[in-house]
Design a protein around this motif. Structure first.
Motif, PDB file in Angstrom:
ATOM      1  N   SER A  15       0.795  -1.230   0.000  1.00 27.31           N
ATOM      2  CA  SER A  15       0.000   0.000   0.000  1.00 27.31           C
ATOM      3  C   SER A  15       0.821   1.271   0.000  1.00 27.31           C
ATOM      4  CB  SER A  15      -0.919   0.020   1.219  1.00 27.31           C
ATOM      5  OG  SER A  15      -1.884  -0.984   1.129  1.00 27.31           O
ATOM      6  N   GLU A  34      -2.639  -3.327   8.596  1.00 27.72           N
ATOM      7  CA  GLU A  34      -3.039  -3.200   7.191  1.00 27.72           C
ATOM      8  C   GLU A  34      -3.915  -4.385   6.811  1.00 27.72           C
ATOM      9  OE1 GLU A  34       1.150  -2.453   5.380  1.00 27.72           O
ATOM     10  OE2 GLU A  34      -0.370  -2.054   3.875  1.00 27.72           O
ATOM     11  N   TRP A  37      -5.300  -7.499   0.854  1.00 26.89           N
ATOM     12  CA  TRP A  37      -6.006  -7.006  -0.335  1.00 26.89           C
ATOM     13  C   TRP A  37      -6.864  -8.100  -0.948  1.00 26.89           C
ATOM     14  CZ3 TRP A  37      -2.557  -3.463  -3.900  1.00 26.89           C
ATOM     15  CH2 TRP A  37      -2.326  -2.252  -3.219  1.00 26.89           C
ATOM     16  N   ARG A  65      -6.789   1.329   0.758  1.00 25.98           N
ATOM     17  CA  ARG A  65      -5.700   0.924   1.658  1.00 25.98           C
ATOM     18  C   ARG A  65      -6.186   0.612   3.059  1.00 25.98           C
ATOM     19  NH1 ARG A  65      -4.043   1.246  -3.466  1.00 25.98           N
ATOM     20  NH2 ARG A  65      -1.794   1.557  -3.636  1.00 25.98           N
ATOM     21  N   PHE A  87       1.217   5.157   7.549  1.00 25.44           N
ATOM     22  CA  PHE A  87       1.696   5.508   6.219  1.00 25.44           C
ATOM     23  C   PHE A  87       2.371   6.876   6.232  1.00 25.44           C
ATOM     24  CE2 PHE A  87      -1.720   2.522   4.955  1.00 25.44           C
ATOM     25  CZ  PHE A  87      -0.889   1.596   4.338  1.00 25.44           C
ATOM     26  N   VAL A  91      -2.955   8.017   1.435  1.00 24.26           N
ATOM     27  CA  VAL A  91      -3.235   6.803   0.648  1.00 24.26           C
ATOM     28  C   VAL A  91      -4.699   6.763   0.224  1.00 24.26           C
ATOM     29  CG1 VAL A  91      -1.381   5.372   1.621  1.00 24.26           C
ATOM     30  CG2 VAL A  91      -3.590   5.494   2.804  1.00 24.26           C
TER      31      VAL A  91
END
Ligand SMILES: [Zn+2]
Ligand SMILES: [Zn+2]
Length: 236
Positions: A15, A34, A37, A65, A87, A91
Protein backbone atom coordinates in the motif's frame (compact mmCIF):
# COMPACT_ATOMS: atom_id res chain seq x y z
CA UNK A 1 11.16 12.67 3.19
CA UNK A 2 11.94 12.90 6.90
CA UNK A 3 14.63 10.66 8.33
CA UNK A 4 13.34 7.82 10.49
CA UNK A 5 12.93 8.78 14.14
CA UNK A 6 14.75 6.87 16.83
CA UNK A 7 13.74 3.24 17.02
CA UNK A 8 11.54 3.50 13.95
CA UNK A 9 12.09 2.08 10.52
CA UNK A 10 10.71 2.64 7.07
CA UNK A 11 9.09 -0.35 5.40
CA UNK A 12 7.43 -0.66 2.02
CA UNK A 13 4.16 -2.56 1.91
CA UNK A 14 1.85 -3.16 -1.06
CA UNK A 15 0.00 0.00 0.00
CA UNK A 16 2.91 2.38 0.37
CA UNK A 17 5.75 3.42 2.65
CA UNK A 18 5.19 3.01 6.37
CA UNK A 19 7.13 4.28 9.35
CA UNK A 20 6.80 1.67 12.07
CA UNK A 21 8.31 0.90 15.46
CA UNK A 22 11.27 -1.41 15.57
CA UNK A 23 9.19 -3.87 17.55
CA UNK A 24 5.49 -4.42 18.15
CA UNK A 25 5.84 -3.81 21.89
CA UNK A 26 6.50 -0.13 21.23
CA UNK A 27 3.61 0.28 18.82
CA UNK A 28 1.02 2.97 19.42
CA UNK A 29 -2.15 1.61 21.06
CA UNK A 30 -4.07 3.47 18.32
CA UNK A 31 -2.45 1.72 15.40
CA UNK A 32 -4.33 -0.79 13.28
CA UNK A 33 -3.05 -3.48 10.97
CA UNK A 34 -3.04 -3.20 7.19
CA UNK A 35 -5.80 -5.26 5.59
CA UNK A 36 -5.16 -8.11 3.20
CA UNK A 37 -6.01 -7.01 -0.33
CA UNK A 38 -8.92 -8.64 -2.12
CA UNK A 39 -7.29 -10.58 -5.01
CA UNK A 40 -7.67 -8.83 -8.39
CA UNK A 41 -9.35 -11.79 -10.08
CA UNK A 42 -12.01 -12.20 -7.40
CA UNK A 43 -14.17 -9.24 -8.37
CA UNK A 44 -15.00 -8.07 -11.87
CA UNK A 45 -17.11 -5.17 -10.60
CA UNK A 46 -16.49 -2.19 -8.32
CA UNK A 47 -17.36 -3.21 -4.75
CA UNK A 48 -19.25 0.03 -4.06
CA UNK A 49 -22.88 -1.23 -4.11
CA UNK A 50 -24.02 2.12 -5.54
CA UNK A 51 -21.61 1.82 -8.46
CA UNK A 52 -20.81 -1.79 -9.40
CA UNK A 53 -19.01 -0.56 -12.52
CA UNK A 54 -17.38 -3.37 -14.52
CA UNK A 55 -13.58 -3.38 -14.55
CA UNK A 56 -11.80 -3.33 -17.91
CA UNK A 57 -8.63 -1.84 -19.32
CA UNK A 58 -10.08 1.70 -19.22
CA UNK A 59 -11.76 1.21 -15.83
CA UNK A 60 -9.04 -0.21 -13.66
CA UNK A 61 -9.10 -1.68 -10.18
CA UNK A 62 -7.84 0.26 -7.20
CA UNK A 63 -7.53 -1.06 -3.66
CA UNK A 64 -8.70 0.94 -0.68
CA UNK A 65 -5.70 0.92 1.66
CA UNK A 66 -7.87 0.84 4.72
CA UNK A 67 -10.27 -2.02 3.94
CA UNK A 68 -8.42 -3.76 1.09
CA UNK A 69 -11.51 -4.01 -1.16
CA UNK A 70 -11.40 -3.18 -4.89
CA UNK A 71 -13.06 -0.16 -6.43
CA UNK A 72 -13.05 1.85 -9.61
CA UNK A 73 -11.01 5.05 -9.54
CA UNK A 74 -14.07 7.25 -8.95
CA UNK A 75 -15.11 5.28 -5.84
CA UNK A 76 -11.61 5.17 -4.38
CA UNK A 77 -10.03 8.47 -5.33
CA UNK A 78 -9.76 10.19 -1.93
CA UNK A 79 -6.15 10.29 -0.78
CA UNK A 80 -5.95 10.84 2.96
CA UNK A 81 -3.29 10.58 5.64
CA UNK A 82 -3.80 7.33 7.57
CA UNK A 83 -1.67 7.66 10.71
CA UNK A 84 -3.28 4.61 12.33
CA UNK A 85 -1.55 2.44 9.72
CA UNK A 86 1.62 4.55 9.91
CA UNK A 87 1.70 5.51 6.22
CA UNK A 88 4.17 8.25 5.38
CA UNK A 89 2.07 9.67 2.53
CA UNK A 90 -1.70 10.01 2.01
CA UNK A 91 -3.24 6.80 0.65
CA UNK A 92 -6.32 5.81 -1.36
CA UNK A 93 -9.59 5.42 0.52
CA UNK A 94 -13.00 4.15 -0.52
CA UNK A 95 -15.96 6.34 0.42
CA UNK A 96 -16.89 4.38 3.56
CA UNK A 97 -13.34 4.34 4.87
CA UNK A 98 -12.87 8.04 4.08
CA UNK A 99 -15.52 8.87 6.66
CA UNK A 100 -13.79 6.82 9.38
CA UNK A 101 -10.36 8.19 8.59
CA UNK A 102 -11.50 11.83 8.49
CA UNK A 103 -13.00 11.44 11.96
CA UNK A 104 -9.81 9.84 13.25
CA UNK A 105 -7.60 12.45 11.68
CA UNK A 106 -9.64 15.00 13.56
CA UNK A 107 -8.67 13.03 16.68
CA UNK A 108 -4.99 13.21 15.70
CA UNK A 109 -5.22 16.94 14.92
CA UNK A 110 -7.11 18.04 18.02
CA UNK A 111 -7.84 15.45 20.72
CA UNK A 112 -4.40 13.87 20.69
CA UNK A 113 -2.81 17.28 21.29
CA UNK A 114 -5.15 17.84 24.24
CA UNK A 115 -4.20 14.45 25.70
CA UNK A 116 -0.48 15.15 25.30
CA UNK A 117 -0.78 18.60 26.89
CA UNK A 118 -2.65 17.12 29.84
CA UNK A 119 -5.38 18.25 32.18
CA UNK A 120 -5.40 19.11 35.88
CA UNK A 121 -7.29 16.68 38.06
CA UNK A 122 -7.98 15.87 41.66
CA UNK A 123 -7.43 12.15 42.20
CA UNK A 124 -9.00 10.39 45.17
CA UNK A 125 -6.65 8.08 46.99
CA UNK A 126 -8.02 4.63 46.28
CA UNK A 127 -6.95 3.34 49.73
CA UNK A 128 -8.50 6.20 51.59
CA UNK A 129 -11.29 8.02 49.80
CA UNK A 130 -10.86 11.16 51.88
CA UNK A 131 -7.37 11.99 50.82
CA UNK A 132 -6.93 13.56 47.45
CA UNK A 133 -4.06 14.82 45.37
CA UNK A 134 -3.79 17.15 42.43
CA UNK A 135 -2.09 15.96 39.30
CA UNK A 136 -1.42 17.00 35.78
CA UNK A 137 -2.48 13.91 33.86
CA UNK A 138 -1.15 13.57 30.34
CA UNK A 139 -0.58 11.00 27.65
CA UNK A 140 3.04 9.94 27.14
CA UNK A 141 4.76 10.92 23.90
CA UNK A 142 4.63 7.32 22.63
CA UNK A 143 0.85 7.31 23.37
CA UNK A 144 1.19 4.19 25.49
CA UNK A 145 0.50 5.45 29.00
CA UNK A 146 -1.09 8.08 31.18
CA UNK A 147 1.45 9.92 33.32
CA UNK A 148 0.65 11.71 36.57
CA UNK A 149 2.67 14.74 37.62
CA UNK A 150 1.99 16.07 41.10
CA UNK A 151 2.58 16.02 44.85
CA UNK A 152 1.06 12.65 45.72
CA UNK A 153 1.89 9.33 44.18
CA UNK A 154 -0.02 7.77 41.34
CA UNK A 155 1.57 5.17 39.10
CA UNK A 156 1.31 5.60 35.36
CA UNK A 157 -1.49 3.68 33.65
CA UNK A 158 -0.94 1.71 30.45
CA UNK A 159 -3.56 2.72 27.88
CA UNK A 160 -4.04 -0.82 26.65
CA UNK A 161 -4.76 -1.97 30.21
CA UNK A 162 -7.72 0.34 30.70
CA UNK A 163 -10.88 -1.79 30.76
CA UNK A 164 -13.62 0.79 31.03
CA UNK A 165 -14.20 4.51 31.20
CA UNK A 166 -17.10 6.22 32.87
CA UNK A 167 -17.70 9.93 32.62
CA UNK A 168 -18.54 11.49 35.98
CA UNK A 169 -20.76 14.35 36.98
CA UNK A 170 -21.77 15.80 33.68
CA UNK A 171 -22.51 19.40 34.42
CA UNK A 172 -24.83 20.18 31.59
CA UNK A 173 -25.56 16.73 30.19
CA UNK A 174 -24.25 18.10 26.95
CA UNK A 175 -22.51 16.01 24.31
CA UNK A 176 -19.92 16.81 21.73
CA UNK A 177 -20.45 16.29 17.99
CA UNK A 178 -19.62 12.59 18.26
CA UNK A 179 -21.98 11.88 21.14
CA UNK A 180 -19.29 11.84 23.81
CA UNK A 181 -20.43 13.26 27.11
CA UNK A 182 -18.71 16.40 28.22
CA UNK A 183 -17.87 15.56 31.79
CA UNK A 184 -16.14 17.13 34.75
CA UNK A 185 -14.48 13.90 35.76
CA UNK A 186 -13.75 10.37 34.72
CA UNK A 187 -13.54 6.98 36.41
CA UNK A 188 -11.35 4.36 34.79
CA UNK A 189 -10.99 0.68 35.58
CA UNK A 190 -7.62 -0.73 34.68
CA UNK A 191 -5.08 -3.40 35.52
CA UNK A 192 -1.89 -2.25 37.18
CA UNK A 193 1.63 -3.59 36.68
CA UNK A 194 0.90 -6.54 39.01
CA UNK A 195 -2.23 -7.28 36.94
CA UNK A 196 -4.46 -6.26 39.86
CA UNK A 197 -7.74 -4.52 39.06
CA UNK A 198 -7.77 -0.87 40.05
CA UNK A 199 -10.13 2.03 39.69
CA UNK A 200 -9.13 5.67 39.52
CA UNK A 201 -11.52 8.59 39.93
CA UNK A 202 -10.33 11.90 38.58
CA UNK A 203 -12.19 15.19 38.87
CA UNK A 204 -11.35 18.26 36.83
CA UNK A 205 -9.92 20.96 39.09
CA UNK A 206 -11.51 24.38 39.10
CA UNK A 207 -9.90 27.58 38.00
CA UNK A 208 -8.40 28.75 34.79
CA UNK A 209 -7.62 25.28 33.46
CA UNK A 210 -11.07 23.85 33.98
CA UNK A 211 -11.99 23.94 30.30
CA UNK A 212 -8.77 22.16 29.32
CA UNK A 213 -9.58 19.42 31.85
CA UNK A 214 -13.04 18.93 30.38
CA UNK A 215 -11.62 18.78 26.87
CA UNK A 216 -9.13 16.21 28.14
CA UNK A 217 -11.99 14.01 29.44
CA UNK A 218 -13.75 14.21 26.06
CA UNK A 219 -10.50 13.42 24.21
CA UNK A 220 -9.82 10.46 26.53
CA UNK A 221 -13.18 8.93 25.61
CA UNK A 222 -12.28 9.07 21.92
CA UNK A 223 -8.86 7.60 22.64
CA UNK A 224 -10.41 4.73 24.58
CA UNK A 225 -12.79 3.92 21.70
CA UNK A 226 -9.84 3.73 19.33
CA UNK A 227 -7.82 1.54 21.68
CA UNK A 228 -10.80 -0.84 21.94
CA UNK A 229 -11.01 -0.99 18.14
CA UNK A 230 -7.31 -1.79 17.91
CA UNK A 231 -7.78 -4.57 20.45
CA UNK A 232 -10.70 -6.12 18.57
CA UNK A 233 -8.79 -5.95 15.27
CA UNK A 234 -5.72 -7.61 16.76
CA UNK A 235 -7.61 -10.33 18.59
CA UNK A 236 -9.43 -11.65 15.51
ZN1 LIG B 1 -12.24 1.08 2.23
ZN1 LIG C 1 -17.08 2.44 -8.48
Amino acid sequence: MAAPENGKKLVRSHSGLRMISGNDVDGSPFSIREPDWVPDDQFQYCMNPDCQGKFHFMNRRHHCRRCGKVFCNKCCEAKLPLPRMCFVDPVRHCQTCSGHTKKENDFYDKSLKTLLQGGEFTVLDSENNEESHNFLCKLSVDHRMLLFDGQGSQDSIMLDRIESIQVLSTETDSQDDEGNKIGTGVAMRYRDRSDDKQIIKMTVTGGANRKQGMLWVAAMQKAFKMVCETRSVFST
